[in-house]
Design a protein around this motif. Structure first.
Motif, PDB file in Angstrom:
ATOM      1  N   GLN A 225       0.822  -1.205   0.000  1.00 33.76           N
ATOM      2  CA  GLN A 225       0.000   0.000   0.000  1.00 33.76           C
ATOM      3  C   GLN A 225       0.859   1.259   0.000  1.00 33.76           C
ATOM      4  OE1 GLN A 225      -2.990   0.075   3.019  1.00 33.76           O
ATOM      5  NE2 GLN A 225      -3.787   2.068   2.448  1.00 33.76           N
ATOM      6  N   GLU A 226       1.946   1.257   0.781  1.00 35.66           N
ATOM      7  CA  GLU A 226       2.823   2.419   0.811  1.00 35.66           C
ATOM      8  C   GLU A 226       3.531   2.605  -0.530  1.00 35.66           C
ATOM      9  OE1 GLU A 226       5.459   1.987   4.060  1.00 35.66           O
ATOM     10  OE2 GLU A 226       3.919   2.261   5.603  1.00 35.66           O
ATOM     11  N   SER A 399     -12.462  14.563  10.765  1.00 39.84           N
ATOM     12  CA  SER A 399     -11.096  14.255  10.304  1.00 39.84           C
ATOM     13  C   SER A 399     -11.186  13.237   9.166  1.00 39.84           C
ATOM     14  CB  SER A 399     -10.245  13.713  11.446  1.00 39.84           C
ATOM     15  OG  SER A 399     -10.832  12.557  11.994  1.00 39.84           O
ATOM     16  N   SER A 400     -10.264  13.395   8.188  1.00 34.16           N
ATOM     17  CA  SER A 400     -10.252  12.508   7.023  1.00 34.16           C
ATOM     18  C   SER A 400      -9.489  11.228   7.358  1.00 34.16           C
ATOM     19  CB  SER A 400      -9.588  13.203   5.836  1.00 34.16           C
ATOM     20  OG  SER A 400      -8.235  13.498   6.136  1.00 34.16           O
ATOM     21  N   ARG A 401      -9.787  10.163   6.651  1.00 35.47           N
ATOM     22  CA  ARG A 401      -9.076   8.900   6.806  1.00 35.47           C
ATOM     23  C   ARG A 401      -8.312   8.603   5.526  1.00 35.47           C
ATOM     24  NH1 ARG A 401     -11.305   4.866   3.889  1.00 35.47           N
ATOM     25  NH2 ARG A 401     -13.443   5.118   3.151  1.00 35.47           N
ATOM     26  N   THR A 402      -7.260   7.817   5.657  1.00 35.51           N
ATOM     27  CA  THR A 402      -6.483   7.443   4.484  1.00 35.51           C
ATOM     28  C   THR A 402      -7.268   6.461   3.615  1.00 35.51           C
ATOM     29  OG1 THR A 402      -5.443   5.660   5.709  1.00 35.51           O
ATOM     30  CG2 THR A 402      -4.316   7.784   5.709  1.00 35.51           C
ATOM     31  N   LEU A 403      -6.931   6.490   2.319  1.00 35.53           N
ATOM     32  CA  LEU A 403      -7.605   5.587   1.391  1.00 35.53           C
ATOM     33  C   LEU A 403      -7.191   4.144   1.661  1.00 35.53           C
ATOM     34  CD1 LEU A 403      -7.220   7.579  -1.942  1.00 35.53           C
ATOM     35  CD2 LEU A 403      -9.258   7.406  -0.514  1.00 35.53           C
ATOM     36  N   THR A 404      -8.140   3.262   1.610  1.00 40.33           N
ATOM     37  CA  THR A 404      -7.811   1.843   1.716  1.00 40.33           C
ATOM     38  C   THR A 404      -7.136   1.378   0.419  1.00 40.33           C
ATOM     39  OG1 THR A 404      -9.967   1.161   0.873  1.00 40.33           O
ATOM     40  CG2 THR A 404      -9.759   1.472   3.260  1.00 40.33           C
ATOM     41  N   PHE A 405      -6.527   0.191   0.445  1.00 46.88           N
ATOM     42  CA  PHE A 405      -5.825  -0.300  -0.726  1.00 46.88           C
ATOM     43  C   PHE A 405      -6.757  -0.465  -1.934  1.00 46.88           C
ATOM     44  CE2 PHE A 405      -3.629  -3.530  -3.295  1.00 46.88           C
ATOM     45  CZ  PHE A 405      -2.404  -2.889  -3.450  1.00 46.88           C
ATOM     46  N   PRO A 406      -7.956  -1.038  -1.782  1.00 51.26           N
ATOM     47  CA  PRO A 406      -8.865  -1.102  -2.950  1.00 51.26           C
ATOM     48  C   PRO A 406      -9.257   0.274  -3.469  1.00 51.26           C
ATOM     49  CG  PRO A 406      -9.525  -2.683  -1.280  1.00 51.26           C
ATOM     50  CD  PRO A 406      -8.494  -1.812  -0.643  1.00 51.26           C
ATOM     51  N   GLU A 407      -9.515   1.236  -2.560  1.00 49.64           N
ATOM     52  CA  GLU A 407      -9.854   2.586  -3.013  1.00 49.64           C
ATOM     53  C   GLU A 407      -8.675   3.232  -3.728  1.00 49.64           C
ATOM     54  OE1 GLU A 407     -13.031   3.809   0.507  1.00 49.64           O
ATOM     55  OE2 GLU A 407     -10.902   4.316   0.689  1.00 49.64           O
ATOM     56  N   LEU A 408      -7.480   2.999  -3.213  1.00 54.14           N
ATOM     57  CA  LEU A 408      -6.285   3.550  -3.846  1.00 54.14           C
ATOM     58  C   LEU A 408      -6.118   3.004  -5.259  1.00 54.14           C
ATOM     59  CD1 LEU A 408      -4.021   5.489  -2.888  1.00 54.14           C
ATOM     60  CD2 LEU A 408      -2.666   3.461  -2.360  1.00 54.14           C
ATOM     61  N   VAL A 409      -6.362   1.716  -5.438  1.00 56.31           N
ATOM     62  CA  VAL A 409      -6.250   1.105  -6.761  1.00 56.31           C
ATOM     63  C   VAL A 409      -7.269   1.701  -7.717  1.00 56.31           C
ATOM     64  CG1 VAL A 409      -6.552  -1.054  -8.024  1.00 56.31           C
ATOM     65  CG2 VAL A 409      -5.224  -1.033  -5.913  1.00 56.31           C
ATOM     66  N   VAL A 410      -8.526   1.879  -7.258  1.00 56.37           N
ATOM     67  CA  VAL A 410      -9.583   2.416  -8.121  1.00 56.37           C
ATOM     68  C   VAL A 410      -9.244   3.828  -8.566  1.00 56.37           C
ATOM     69  CG1 VAL A 410     -11.984   3.130  -8.182  1.00 56.37           C
ATOM     70  CG2 VAL A 410     -11.375   0.935  -7.167  1.00 56.37           C
ATOM     71  N   HIS A 411      -8.831   4.680  -7.629  1.00 60.05           N
ATOM     72  CA  HIS A 411      -8.497   6.063  -7.976  1.00 60.05           C
ATOM     73  C   HIS A 411      -7.287   6.116  -8.905  1.00 60.05           C
ATOM     74  CE1 HIS A 411     -11.251   8.407  -5.389  1.00 60.05           C
ATOM     75  NE2 HIS A 411     -11.146   7.401  -4.530  1.00 60.05           N
ATOM     76  N   LEU A 447       4.618  -8.438  -7.218  1.00 57.64           N
ATOM     77  CA  LEU A 447       3.845  -8.427  -8.460  1.00 57.64           C
ATOM     78  C   LEU A 447       2.394  -8.804  -8.205  1.00 57.64           C
ATOM     79  CD1 LEU A 447       6.383 -10.074 -10.939  1.00 57.64           C
ATOM     80  CD2 LEU A 447       5.739  -7.665 -10.779  1.00 57.64           C
ATOM     81  N   ALA A 448       2.174  -9.720  -7.266  1.00 55.37           N
ATOM     82  CA  ALA A 448       0.807 -10.110  -6.947  1.00 55.37           C
ATOM     83  C   ALA A 448       0.017  -8.958  -6.338  1.00 55.37           C
ATOM     84  CB  ALA A 448       0.820 -11.312  -5.997  1.00 55.37           C
ATOM     85  N   GLU A 449       0.706  -8.089  -5.593  1.00 54.81           N
ATOM     86  CA  GLU A 449       0.009  -6.982  -4.940  1.00 54.81           C
ATOM     87  C   GLU A 449      -0.274  -5.827  -5.902  1.00 54.81           C
ATOM     88  OE1 GLU A 449      -1.226  -6.944  -2.041  1.00 54.81           O
ATOM     89  OE2 GLU A 449      -0.346  -8.737  -1.137  1.00 54.81           O
ATOM     90  N   ILE A 450       0.702  -5.510  -6.769  1.00 50.96           N
ATOM     91  CA  ILE A 450       0.544  -4.310  -7.597  1.00 50.96           C
ATOM     92  C   ILE A 450      -0.014  -4.625  -8.974  1.00 50.96           C
ATOM     93  CG2 ILE A 450       2.444  -3.191  -6.391  1.00 50.96           C
ATOM     94  CD1 ILE A 450       4.186  -3.680  -8.842  1.00 50.96           C
ATOM     95  N   LYS A 451      -0.263  -5.893  -9.281  1.00 53.06           N
ATOM     96  CA  LYS A 451      -0.806  -6.231 -10.602  1.00 53.06           C
ATOM     97  C   LYS A 451      -2.208  -5.686 -10.793  1.00 53.06           C
ATOM     98  CE  LYS A 451      -2.577 -10.146 -11.468  1.00 53.06           C
ATOM     99  NZ  LYS A 451      -2.877 -11.562 -11.751  1.00 53.06           N
ATOM    100  N   ALA A 452      -2.826  -5.215  -9.723  1.00 54.02           N
ATOM    101  CA  ALA A 452      -4.178  -4.664  -9.844  1.00 54.02           C
ATOM    102  C   ALA A 452      -4.201  -3.394 -10.680  1.00 54.02           C
ATOM    103  CB  ALA A 452      -4.752  -4.394  -8.457  1.00 54.02           C
ATOM    104  N   VAL A 453      -3.054  -2.699 -10.803  1.00 47.75           N
ATOM    105  CA  VAL A 453      -3.027  -1.468 -11.598  1.00 47.75           C
ATOM    106  C   VAL A 453      -2.485  -1.719 -13.000  1.00 47.75           C
ATOM    107  CG1 VAL A 453      -2.784  -0.022  -9.557  1.00 47.75           C
ATOM    108  CG2 VAL A 453      -0.748  -0.857 -10.710  1.00 47.75           C
ATOM    109  N   PHE A 454      -2.190  -2.960 -13.342  1.00 45.63           N
ATOM    110  CA  PHE A 454      -1.713  -3.280 -14.686  1.00 45.63           C
ATOM    111  C   PHE A 454      -2.899  -3.366 -15.644  1.00 45.63           C
ATOM    112  CE2 PHE A 454       2.169  -5.745 -12.863  1.00 45.63           C
ATOM    113  CZ  PHE A 454       2.713  -4.537 -12.460  1.00 45.63           C
TER     114      PHE A 454
END
Length: 711
Positions: A225-226, A399-411, A447-454
């Motif tokens: 996520q980072e 107060s705002s919250r950080t984006l979750t990993f699925p939300e980060l991928v979508v954006h 690769l398994a984690e970041i392949k969602a943005v491929f």
């Protein structure tokens, strides 16, 4: 040295000879290779006078003038036409033909000047091409075995892309990208082969033409996520920079500044509000007294204020009328200055209309870099003149919250998709250092984690992976499938450099380095680019000790390398247990290190060579019983690798340390067992099979009729 052969027959005009002499003189000052040889004090017969005389020999002048694309011939033809035109102009009387001849003569003079400049430009390159043959004739056949390196800037600036020689697989990579409308391509290969350099060179070449190039390096310890959060920010920053808007990295400061401004506004409103309330109360209280004072004055206070205002206004009108340079001219200049600065204010104005993607990148950067918090406080109360207070209060905090990993991928996917569609260019995200994060399993996990943005159209992910990860993709045709097969669209494998490519690399970085020394660095490095440059850097420091002949350089370099390897191997020995019957072999390593430390690079002694040969020939002791199993299989393999490495180093010493080094024609027969490329391949084979390495070395030694090192 004999006197130069007369070159007068070559020159038809004295001006042409002067141009040639001037080019030879400039060659002495500009050619780095020639300067390096002229600086050698021990070379008899190689000085500026002899070199100049050699360049003025008739056959050298003829070869120089015949090279290029016929510039000298064009120059001679133009001069001949000009001379004919001058003669015809002198024979013609006053007439229309004389006027036409004059116009033609002016044109020919311009043509002669133009082709002369072309010949003078090509003359420098033609003379530089003759430096090697001239030095070879002056020095003899030993020219190639002398280490002269006048310019080593390419070894200092290792990461400078000016010295990059394109890899043969780069065309393959470009062709694959042209046939893909986006995708993920991995660059695999051994470490040090040049994967990072290829990616950096590709990124620089793809910049421009509306392409967005985002280079990023992955840390050794990462959280998916980072990493994706950092990549998201980097894409926004690069997109803003590509459109001429420097990304603001001081969001925290802006938040503090905004908070400070709000506090000042709140304090000002509170102060002026209380001041107005106090003034209203005082006016209400003092109104009767003011009216009484007004009646007591002659004409009242209002009359006095009116008379005072009339006097001030009359003085101002008189000043405006009688002194225009003090009143109207400064105001006019101030107005002109405001009009001139209006476009600048409009350009810097944050209210200027921006593209939606630029606004979104700014908003995303603010969202990803800050944690927003808003507080709202409401207080009501009643404070009578009597003692005691009655009140109520309420506070609301958002107060705002950080984006979750699925939300980060979508954006992130949505932003990349619109960036790819926003112009005619493409998006290239270059992810380097994946092959350094640890094991192959960790690379697969990443690769398994970041392949969602491929898999975004017109978005290319170029990543460097380890050699074993690329091998997994090659096995995709087998029934077994893993994350590599589903993450990557294609893999480009970068092979180690061939001898010809190593020659091009070192000639570009170290002009004047001859082929035998390039071959030595190539065989010792196995064609790995990083090691090739490292060994060459060590090589060029050896002539400072007075040794610049190939046998001297080879002995100094190879003995030092062997000594460091044996010393490092002894450090590994301390991590494993060895039985008593291994004492002989342990002592051989100690003796070899001591001999190499005492007499490094001494080609006249055979003590160190004999110690290394005994270390190679000593067989691995077998276990005497099940109880005495000896070292582990890994330790035994390390001993085998050390023996094969020693055999390899002695082979290099015997081949490059000989007094009569083979000619270039002898070492260019590719495809035979005595091709030098076989030594580089044997160096790489050490990591795979020490036995196969020894077999390749045996064949090479037999082909060159060199003695065998085996017992």
């Amino acid at each position: 040295m004999n006197d130069p052969e007369p070159a007068k027959a070559v020159w038809n005009r004295f001006d042409d000879e002067l141009i040639y002499r001037d080019a030879v003189d400039r060659l002495h000052a500009e050619d780095t290779v020639l300067r390096g040889y002229l600086a050698q004090q021990h070379m008899t017969g190689v000085d500026e006078r002899h070199v100049t005389a050699e360049f003025h020999r008739e056959h050298v002048v003829a070869e120089v003038l015949a090279s290029g694309y016929g510039e000298f011939e064009e120059y001679q033809d133009a001069v001949e036409q000009r001379d004919h035109a001058v003669a015809a102009y002198g024979r013609t009387g006053l007439s229309i033909r004389r006027l036409l001849l004059l116009i033609w003569l002016v044109t020919l003079r311009w043509q002669v000047s133009f082709v002369r400049r072309q010949w003078r430009t090509s003359l420098s390159a033609a003379l530089a091409a003759q430096v090697g043959p001239v030095l070879r004739r002056l020095i003899g056949e030993d020219h190639n075995t002398l280490l002269v390196t006048p310019d080593i800037l390419g070894l200092v600036e290792v990461h400078d892309l000016r010295y990059v020689v394109p890899h043969r697989e780069q065309e393959n990579l470009d062709a694959k990208m042209e046939l893909m409308a986006g995708g993920t391509i991995a660059i695999s290969g051994p470490r040090g082969v040049g994967k990072s350099t290829l990616l950096r060179d590709l990124a620089e070449k793809r910049r421009g033409d509306s392409n967005l190039v985002v280079p990023v390096e992955i840390p050794s310890a990462y959280v998916p996520q980072e990493f994706l959060l950092s990549l998201f920010q980097r894409v926004c920053e690069q997109f803003l920079a590509m459109h001429g808007r420097a990304p603001d990295s001081s969001f925290v400061f802006l938040v503090k500044l905004r908070k400070h401004i709000l506090l000042r506004i709140r304090a000002a409103v509170s102060f002026w509000g209380r001041l107005l309330v106090a003034a209203a109360l005082l006016s209400l209280a003092l109104a009767p007294a003011a009216r009484a004072m007004n009646r007591s004055l002659d004409g009242g206070v209002s009359g006095w204020l009116t008379r005072t205002w009339d006097d001030v206004w009359a003085s101002a009108v008189q000043l405006w009328t009688d002194h225009p340079w003090l009143t109207r001219v400064p105001l006019a200049l101030l107005g002109v200055g405001i009009l001139v600065s209006l476009p600048r204010w409009q350009k810097k104005s944050p209210l200027l209309k921006k593209s939606p993607l630029l606004k979104e990148c700014v908003n995303y950067l603010y969202l990803l870099r800050t944690a927003q918090s808003t507080s709202l406080a409401t207080t009501t109360g009643l404070t009578p003149f009597s003692a005691g207070t009655v009140g109520a209060g309420r506070t609301t905090t958002l107060s705002s919250r950080t984006l979750t990993f699925p939300e980060l991928v979508v954006h992130f996917r949505d932003l990349l998709t619109r960036m790819a569609k926003s112009g005619n260019g493409r998006v290239f995200i270059v992810i380097d250092e994946i092959d350094r994060i640890g094991t192959a399993e960790e690379a697969r996990s990443l690769l398994a984690e970041i392949k969602a943005v491929f898999g975004i159209p017109n978005v290319y992910f170029l990543i460097s992976v380890a050699e074993d990860v690329g091998a997994d993709f090659v096995r995709r045709g087998l029934p077994v499938r893993d994350i590599i097969d589903s993450s990557l669209d294609d893999v480009v494998h970068i092979e180690p450099r061939t001898l010809e490519e190593s020659h091009a690399i070192l000639q570009n970085r170290v002009p004047g380095l001859t082929t035998p020394f390039i071959a030595l660095a190539h065989c010792l490095s196995g064609g790995i680019t990083r090691d090739l440059i490292r060994y060459t850097r060590r090589m060029v420091t050896i002539p400072g000790t007075g040794r610049n002949q190939l046998p001297q350089v080879a002995h100094a370099l190879l003995w030092d390398e062997l000594r460091e390897t044996l010393a490092g191997f002894r450090v590994l020995l301390a991590r494993a247990d060895h039985p008593a019957d291994w004492a002989q072999r342990m002592d051989e390593t100690r003796l070899a290190v001591l001999l190499l430390q005492e007499r490094p690079g001494d080609e006249r002694t055979s003590l160190a060579r004999d110690a290394v040969r005994r270390l190679i020939d000593t067989a691995t002791p077998s276990a005497s019983s099940a109880a005495d199993a000896g070292p582990s299989l890994e330790t035994r393999r390390q001993w085998d690798e050390l023996g094969a490495y020693g055999d390899f180093m002695l082979t290099l010493l015997d081949f490059f340390g000989r007094e009569n080094f083979p000619t270039l024609e002898d070492v260019k027969d590719a495809g035979t067992e005595w091709d030098l490329q076989r030594l580089a391949e044997a160096r790489r084979e050490l990591a795979l099979s020490p036995a196969a390495t020894r077999l390749a070395l045996k064949r090479f030694r037999e082909a060159w009729r060199m003695p065998d090192h085996s017992a």
